[in-house]
Design a protein around this motif. Sequence first.
Motif, mmCIF file in Angstrom:
data_model
loop_
_atom_site.group_PDB
_atom_site.id
_atom_site.type_symbol
_atom_site.label_atom_id
_atom_site.label_comp_id
_atom_site.label_asym_id
_atom_site.label_seq_id
_atom_site.Cartn_x
_atom_site.Cartn_y
_atom_site.Cartn_z
ATOM 1 N N TRP A 1 20.166 -3.451 33.070
ATOM 2 C CA TRP A 1 20.364 -4.898 33.508
ATOM 3 C C TRP A 1 21.517 -5.246 32.358
ATOM 4 N N PHE A 2 20.993 -4.754 31.298
ATOM 5 C CA PHE A 2 22.127 -5.563 30.086
ATOM 6 C C PHE A 2 23.487 -4.834 30.163
ATOM 7 N N GLU A 3 23.461 -3.604 30.543
ATOM 8 C CA GLU A 3 24.886 -3.041 30.749
ATOM 9 C C GLU A 3 25.689 -3.619 31.888
ATOM 10 N N LEU A 4 24.983 -3.944 33.008
ATOM 11 C CA LEU A 4 25.724 -4.442 34.066
ATOM 12 C C LEU A 4 26.132 -5.834 33.619
ATOM 13 N N ALA A 5 25.419 -6.773 32.982
ATOM 14 C CA ALA A 5 25.736 -7.981 32.373
ATOM 15 C C ALA A 5 26.767 -7.887 31.511
ATOM 16 N N ALA A 6 26.609 -7.130 30.650
ATOM 17 C CA ALA A 6 27.538 -6.859 29.584
ATOM 18 C C ALA A 6 29.205 -6.574 29.973
ATOM 19 N N ALA A 7 29.221 -6.085 31.072
ATOM 20 C CA ALA A 7 30.338 -5.382 31.652
ATOM 21 C C ALA A 7 31.106 -6.630 32.131
ATOM 22 N N GLN A 8 30.298 -8.031 32.447
ATOM 23 C CA GLN A 8 30.828 -8.990 32.730
ATOM 24 C C GLN A 8 31.008 -10.050 31.786
ATOM 25 N N ASP A 9 31.104 -9.371 30.516
ATOM 26 C CA ASP A 9 31.253 -10.180 29.259
ATOM 27 C C ASP A 9 30.077 -11.234 28.901
ATOM 28 N N ASN A 10 28.817 -10.854 29.515
ATOM 29 C CA ASN A 10 27.778 -11.782 29.182
ATOM 30 C C ASN A 10 27.256 -11.712 27.625
ATOM 31 N N THR A 11 27.190 -12.615 26.959
ATOM 32 C CA THR A 11 27.166 -12.370 25.432
ATOM 33 C C THR A 11 25.652 -12.253 25.131
ATOM 34 N N THR A 12 24.797 -12.589 25.887
ATOM 35 C CA THR A 12 23.206 -12.178 25.653
ATOM 36 C C THR A 12 22.980 -10.711 25.768
ATOM 37 N N ALA A 13 23.455 -10.454 26.839
ATOM 38 C CA ALA A 13 23.156 -9.049 27.257
ATOM 39 C C ALA A 13 24.091 -8.037 26.225
ATOM 40 N N GLN A 14 25.068 -8.402 25.934
ATOM 41 C CA GLN A 14 25.717 -7.723 24.671
ATOM 42 C C GLN A 14 25.069 -7.560 23.311
ATOM 43 N N ALA A 15 24.423 -8.783 23.069
ATOM 44 C CA ALA A 15 23.637 -8.850 21.920
ATOM 45 C C ALA A 15 22.357 -7.911 22.158
ATOM 46 N N MET A 16 21.854 -7.872 23.042
ATOM 47 C CA MET A 16 20.652 -7.038 23.422
ATOM 48 C C MET A 16 20.835 -5.577 23.511
ATOM 49 N N LEU A 17 22.119 -5.287 23.937
ATOM 50 C CA LEU A 17 22.399 -3.929 23.921
ATOM 51 C C LEU A 17 22.525 -3.590 22.503
ATOM 52 N N GLY A 18 23.182 -4.352 21.484
ATOM 53 C CA GLY A 18 23.222 -3.894 20.209
ATOM 54 C C GLY A 18 21.745 -3.830 19.649
ATOM 55 N N THR A 19 21.022 -4.690 20.035
ATOM 56 C CA THR A 19 19.416 -4.588 19.548
ATOM 57 C C THR A 19 19.091 -3.133 19.961
ATOM 58 N N LEU A 20 19.035 -2.853 21.256
ATOM 59 C CA LEU A 20 18.529 -1.789 21.891
ATOM 60 C C LEU A 20 19.030 -0.348 21.169
ATOM 61 N N TYR A 21 20.489 -0.393 20.759
ATOM 62 C CA TYR A 21 21.035 0.887 20.152
ATOM 63 C C TYR A 21 20.765 0.935 18.733
ATOM 64 N N LEU A 22 20.333 -0.366 18.014
ATOM 65 C CA LEU A 22 20.026 -0.548 16.727
ATOM 66 C C LEU A 22 18.663 0.136 16.514
ATOM 67 N N GLN A 23 17.652 -0.255 17.293
ATOM 68 C CA GLN A 23 16.327 0.264 17.294
ATOM 69 C C GLN A 23 16.020 1.666 18.050
ATOM 70 N N GLY A 24 16.961 2.006 18.825
ATOM 71 C CA GLY A 24 16.898 3.333 19.668
ATOM 72 C C GLY A 24 15.573 3.103 20.514
ATOM 73 N N GLU A 25 15.911 1.849 21.131
ATOM 74 C CA GLU A 25 14.847 1.580 22.373
ATOM 75 C C GLU A 25 15.401 1.765 23.785
ATOM 76 N N GLY A 26 14.990 2.770 24.460
ATOM 77 C CA GLY A 26 15.379 3.176 25.801
ATOM 78 C C GLY A 26 16.661 4.199 25.717
ATOM 79 N N VAL A 27 17.296 4.220 24.490
ATOM 80 C CA VAL A 27 18.549 5.016 24.188
ATOM 81 C C VAL A 27 18.484 5.604 22.892
ATOM 82 N N LYS A 28 19.274 6.560 22.783
ATOM 83 C CA LYS A 28 19.522 7.502 21.494
ATOM 84 C C LYS A 28 19.830 6.393 20.394
ATOM 85 N N GLN A 29 19.133 6.341 19.369
ATOM 86 C CA GLN A 29 19.710 5.430 18.424
ATOM 87 C C GLN A 29 21.189 5.694 18.020
#
Length: 420
Positions: free
Chosen positions: A146-174
Motif C-alpha cells: 500500500w505504501f508503494e501505491l501511495a508513494a507512486a502518487q507522491d504521498n509524503t507519508t507513504a514515502q517516509a514509511m517506505l524509507g523506514t521499511l528499507y532502513l529497518q529491512g521490514e518486509g523487504v531486504k534492507q
Amino acid sequence: MKRLITLMMACYITFISSAIAGEAAIQIQPETPNILPSVQQAAKQGDAKAQIILADMYYQGSGVARSYVKAQKWYELAAAQGEAAAEFGLGRLLYTGKGSRQDFSQAQHWLNKAAKQGHAEAQSLLGIMHYYGHTGAYDYTSARHWFELAAAQDNTTAQAMLGTLYLQGEGVKQDVVLAASWLEKAAQKGAVNAQAQLGNLYFQGQGVTQDYKQAYQWFESAAKQGSSAAQAKLGAMYYQGIYVKQDYTQALMWLEKAANYGDTQAQSILGFMYYQGQGIAQNYQKAHHWFILASLKEQPDALLYLGIMYLTGQSGITNAILAESYLERSANQGNDKAQALLGVLYYLGQHNIKQDYKQARYWLEKSAAQDNSLAHATLGKIHANGQGVVQDLAAANQWFASACKLGHSPSCEEISTQKK
C-alpha cells in the motif's frame, strides 16, 4: 445542482493534505461567501460531492462548529454511494475513534474500499494499519504494497514509511541507499520523522556520504518542528562540537526539550552535564534525576553513572548492591566502561563488593575486546600476579603493551618493570 456543487468546490474550497494522517480538509477563505446553506441543501438531496464537502467542514470545523459525529453521518451517506473520498474519511474516523468508538476492523473495511479505488491517503493509512499491526497482525509485506501505491502518487507519508521499511529491512531486504532516497523525498516536503531519520543517515554516513552539515540541517529542521529524536541529536552535536562550535547553552536548550519528551539519549547526556557541571552548576541531585529517567529504558550510560553514584554516595546514599546491579545492567548491554569498572571492582574486592577473580576476568575480557585501556591494564596485573590464573609474565606484558598503545600511560611503565 451538481453543476452548482462543482462550481462551489472549484471557487470556494481548498483541500489540504496532512503529512501525518493524510487528512483531507477544507478551509473557507475569509472572503468566501457563506456556502453552508447551499451545501447542506445539496447534501440533503443526496448529492455525494456535497455530502463529502459538508463532512469535511464538520471534521475540520471550517465554517461550522467541529462535530465528528456529524462528519461521520455525512461520510457514511457519501460512502454508501461509493465515493472514495468519503470511504477514506469514514475509515479515518473509525481508525482514530473520532465520532464513534475506535474500530480497526471497520476502519480497514472502508479504507480498503477507498484504497482499491486508488485513493492515495487511504492507501497510506491502510499501510500504516498493517505496519503497526492494527489489522490483527504486523504485516510489513502488505504495508509495503500500500505504501508503494501511495508513494507512486507522491504521498509524503507513504514515502517516509517506505524509507523506514528499507532502513529497518521490514518486509523487504534492507537497503540503506534506497531508504535514504525515499526519506529524502519525504523530508524535502517537510515530513518531520523523515527529516530526523535522514539527518541520522548523513551523520552516520549510511546510504549517503557522511556529511555533518547535511545532518545538522535536517536535525535542525525536524527539531524546530518538535521531533524529540532530532532535538536530542542536535543537542548532542552542540555538546560535542560536531560541525558547530561547542556550545553548552545550545546543547542544554535542545537536550532539555528532548529529555522532557522522554528521549533517553538526551536524558543521559543532560544527566552527565549536571554530573560534571558542564555549562551549568554541578548538581548531583538533578544528574541522578535524569539518569534514573533514562535508566527506565535501560540507557547504558545512564545505568553506568547510576552505578558510580551509588558506589561513591553521590546519589545521596551509598549502596553497593544497587551499584552492582546498575553496572551489571549496563555491562550486559555491552557498555565497555561498565564492564571494565565491574571487572576492577571484582578484582579489588572494594566498595563492599566481594572479590572474585573469575568474575573479574569475565567482565575485563569483554571490555578488553572493545579496546578499553583500563581492562587491558587490569588483565596485565592479573597475569603478572597470577591472580585467578597461572602467573604468566609474557601474557602480562602483552596486556600492558596493548593498554599502553591504547593510551594507558601507567601500563607503559609496567612493561619495563616486568622485563626487569
